[in-house]
Design an enzyme around this catalytic site. Structure first.
Site, short mmCIF file in Angstrom:
data_model
loop_
_atom_site.label_atom_id
_atom_site.label_comp_id
_atom_site.label_asym_id
_atom_site.label_seq_id
_atom_site.Cartn_x
_atom_site.Cartn_y
_atom_site.Cartn_z
NE ARG A 64 17.74 95.32 67.58
CZ ARG A 64 18.83 94.07 67.26
NH1 ARG A 64 19.17 94.01 68.87
NH2 ARG A 64 19.59 93.44 66.72
CG ASN A 106 29.31 100.88 73.54
OD1 ASN A 106 29.65 99.74 74.16
ND2 ASN A 106 30.08 101.07 72.48
CG HIS A 108 34.27 100.49 69.95
ND1 HIS A 108 33.81 99.29 69.08
CD2 HIS A 108 35.59 100.66 69.01
CE1 HIS A 108 34.07 99.25 68.02
NE2 HIS A 108 34.96 99.87 67.81
CG ASP A 144 30.80 101.72 68.11
OD1 ASP A 144 29.81 101.29 69.42
OD2 ASP A 144 30.62 100.31 67.15
C1 GAR Z 1 35.63 95.48 75.63
O1 GAR Z 1 36.88 95.42 75.69
C2 GAR Z 1 34.99 96.13 75.22
O2 GAR Z 1 35.61 97.56 74.80
C3 GAR Z 1 34.19 95.65 74.04
O3 GAR Z 1 33.92 94.05 74.46
C4 GAR Z 1 34.86 94.10 75.70
C5 GAR Z 1 34.25 92.92 76.57
O4 GAR Z 1 35.04 93.12 78.16
N1 GAR Z 1 32.97 96.22 73.76
C6 GAR Z 1 32.59 96.51 71.99
O5 GAR Z 1 33.68 95.77 71.10
C7 GAR Z 1 31.78 97.11 71.83
N2 GAR Z 1 31.28 97.32 70.39
P1 GAR Z 1 34.50 92.71 79.84
O6 GAR Z 1 33.02 92.09 79.03
O7 GAR Z 1 35.56 92.51 79.87
O8 GAR Z 1 34.42 94.17 79.40
#
Ligand code: GAR
Length: 206
Positions: A64, A106, A108, A144
């Site tokens: 990582r 971020n 969520h 988160d």
């Molecule tokens: C979104 O719904 C975002 O909130 C989620 O991934 C999706 C990405 O969509 N993120 C998470 O779940 C992070 N924990 P996108 O690639 O179309 O923006």
């Protein structure tokens, strides 16, 4: 003008909403770089089509922090002021987070602290909540859990399944993210403990 660095792993619709707002001038910022940890992310192709600086820094098989060091070097090279995780499906190492205190956001797809982690929309739907939504928060060392900048509430309808709910949450994500970015770039907030308080506009006109 402030420089944004966008990190993504997939579809990239949140990135596109931010890029549209930058292009139309409703978000006063410059997208300095878009980085994906996956070569097959649709979002990185979209960034290329838009003529943005788009980089793939593969994470597969890397420790990582080793991967994070490559990403941080790329962000520093472009003098990024604010990092936006937009569907970046990879945990940041504590080292990465410490490089940019209160400078990583971020999004969520649930009302944190409910339903952290993966498939948040399905978790919320399966739990039977009547409202869900999205959260834009600062990134700290815990998944988160950073201080919350913006939340949008979305009702869960009796006719919903987890996909229709996710689609309505996504519409709000696209609004919420630019709102939060604007707050941070314009420094229109103060942090008190866990609370991010929006500064009021000055009403003084003379
Ligand atoms: C979104 O719904 C975002 O909130 C989620 O991934 C999706 C990405 O969509 N993120 C998470 O779940 C992070 N924990 P996108 O690639 O179309 O923006």
């Amino acid at each position: 003008m402030k420089n944004l660095g966008i990190l993504l792993s997939g579809r990239g619709s949140n990135f596109e909403a931010i890029a549209d707002n930058v292009a139309s001038g409703t978000l006063d910022a410059h997208i300095a770089v878009v980085i994906s940890n996956r070569a097959d992310a649709a979002g990185i192709e979209s960034a290329r089509r838009r003529g943005l600086n788009a980089l793939v820094i593969p994470s597969k098989g890397k420790v990582r922090e080793e991967h994070d060091r490559e990403v941080v070097a790329a962000l520093r090279e472009r003098q990024v002021d604010l990092i936006c995780l937009a569907g970046y499906m990879r945990l940041l190492s504590p080292w990465f987070v410490q490089q940019f205190p209160n400078r990583i956001l971020n999004i969520h797809p649930a009302l944190l602290p409910a339903f952290p982690g993966l498939e948040a929309q399905k978790q919320a739907f399966d739990y039977g909540v009547k409202v869900s939504g999205c959260t834009v928060h600062f990134v700290d060392e815990n998944l988160d859990q950073g201080a919350i900048l913006v939340q949008k509430v979305v009702p869960v309808l009796d006719t919903d399944d987890d996909h229709t709910l996710a689609a309505r949450i996504l519409e709000q994500e696209h609004i919420a993210y630019s709102e939060a970015i604007r707050m941070v770039l314009e420094e229109k907030y103060a942090i008190s403990g866990r609370k991010v308080v929006k500064k009021q506009e000055s009403s003084c006109s003379t």
